[in-house]
Design an enzyme around this catalytic site. Sequence first.
Site, PDB file in Angstrom:
ATOM      1  N   TYR A  59     -12.063 -14.784   3.402  1.00 48.47           N
ATOM      2  CA  TYR A  59     -11.110 -13.711   3.706  1.00 48.47           C
ATOM      3  C   TYR A  59     -10.642 -13.789   5.166  1.00 48.47           C
ATOM      4  CZ  TYR A  59      -9.068  -9.124   4.356  1.00 48.47           C
ATOM      5  OH  TYR A  59      -8.197  -8.108   4.643  1.00 48.47           O
ATOM      6  N   TYR A  93      -2.781 -12.645   3.108  1.00 51.67           N
ATOM      7  CA  TYR A  93      -2.521 -12.425   1.681  1.00 51.67           C
ATOM      8  C   TYR A  93      -1.373 -13.288   1.137  1.00 51.67           C
ATOM      9  CZ  TYR A  93      -5.416  -8.261   2.381  1.00 51.67           C
ATOM     10  OH  TYR A  93      -6.442  -7.413   2.688  1.00 51.67           O
ATOM     11  N   LYS A 122       0.819  -1.217   0.000  1.00 55.17           N
ATOM     12  CA  LYS A 122       0.000   0.000   0.000  1.00 55.17           C
ATOM     13  C   LYS A 122       0.852   1.267   0.000  1.00 55.17           C
ATOM     14  CE  LYS A 122      -3.603  -2.595  -0.013  1.00 55.17           C
ATOM     15  NZ  LYS A 122      -3.027  -3.904   0.359  1.00 55.17           N
TER      16      LYS A 122
HETATM   17  C1  LIG Z   1      -3.785  -5.095   0.191  1.00 53.28           C
HETATM   18  C2  LIG Z   1      -2.852  -6.245   0.139  1.00 53.28           C
HETATM   19  C3  LIG Z   1      -2.776  -7.064  -1.006  1.00 53.28           C
HETATM   20  C4  LIG Z   1      -3.662  -6.919  -2.195  1.00 53.28           C
HETATM   21  O1  LIG Z   1      -3.417  -5.773  -2.951  1.00 53.28           O
HETATM   22  P1  LIG Z   1      -4.640  -5.133  -3.785  1.00 53.28           P
HETATM   23  O2  LIG Z   1      -4.043  -4.003  -4.496  1.00 53.28           O
HETATM   24  O3  LIG Z   1      -5.650  -4.731  -2.740  1.00 53.28           O
HETATM   25  O4  LIG Z   1      -5.201  -6.171  -4.664  1.00 53.28           O
HETATM   26  C5  LIG Z   1      -1.858  -8.091  -1.014  1.00 53.28           C
HETATM   27  N1  LIG Z   1      -1.071  -8.315   0.048  1.00 53.28           N
HETATM   28  C6  LIG Z   1      -1.115  -7.571   1.168  1.00 53.28           C
HETATM   29  C7  LIG Z   1      -0.224  -7.915   2.299  1.00 53.28           C
HETATM   30  C8  LIG Z   1      -2.015  -6.506   1.257  1.00 53.28           C
HETATM   31  O5  LIG Z   1      -2.059  -5.771   2.379  1.00 53.28           O
END
Ligand SMILES: *Cc1c(COP(=O)(O)O)cnc(C)c1O
Length: 296
Positions: A226, A252, A15
Amino acid sequence: MKRDDQTGLGLGGNKTRKLEFLVGEALTQGCDTLITGGAAQSNHCRQTAAAAAACGLACHLVLGGEAPATAEGNFLLDRLFGAVIHWTGELRKGERIPEIAESLRSAGRKPYVVPYGGSNTTGATGFVEAVRELADQLSQLGESVTHIVFASSSGGTQAGLTVGKSLFGLSGELLGIGIDKGASGDVPFAEHVVRLANATAERLGVRNRFSASDVTIRNEYLGGGYGVVGELERRAIQMVAQTEGILLDPVYTGRAMGGLIDMIERGELSRTHSVLFWHTGGTPALFPYARDLIRS
Ligand SMILES: *Cc1c(COP(=O)(O)O)cnc(C)c1O
């Protein structure tokens, strides 16, 4: 592995690449407050709080769930970065942001709304730039890749990578691993990514356009949904920790790596391929998930 867990701001993550452009826009518009939303353990919210602190802005976070008894993981960091927290129970995608922004405006503040996951054309631009960086690094190393595997959830990462790949002539198929079934609301997720990629290209003033064939999302690893850690994630996290000394995260990158391991074990990817895993961060969430990660 591309180490976006090491992007450097407030324990890192993908991010930060989006926030570089989003916060730039907020400052250009003369805003004094960032407001965004997500789950209680949102990496995006934690990096937004850190970016606000670094840039002298206030930060309001609209978080799903209820205030926990003790602050842990990303939420602990939100508090340390001085963010003001609004708990919204069942709503974990910042649904109440407009009304909170409105009350900030009535109080004389100038809020800048950072979208869910930082995923609009401004945020996705960070990942167009990321491809330029990767292409430079690969050419310096004299390497090329056949596949790029990463976790895909609100779509800004994949949209930016898609635009960047075509702009900078990056070889390699983008393989997004779906993390959250309902991430894009009523629109199918792949369609959402195509639209965001096209809007980002338009914003950047380039003619490249994209269709469904440019966006691969593997949705067979959604498991319990999720944020639910299963055997796939647990095994991937332990394997990478114990063979590389590298930490993945429970929501993730653990799932994305679990998918990659499965593709290798089934023979879909092999030694004839050259795979880059894009580590998107999230490691502060390991701590609140302690009980799911170690089965003694
Ligand atoms: C937000 C996030 C993602 C996914 O990215 P997007 O742009 O929202 O698809 C992947 N890995 C981590 C650790 C994240 O925080």
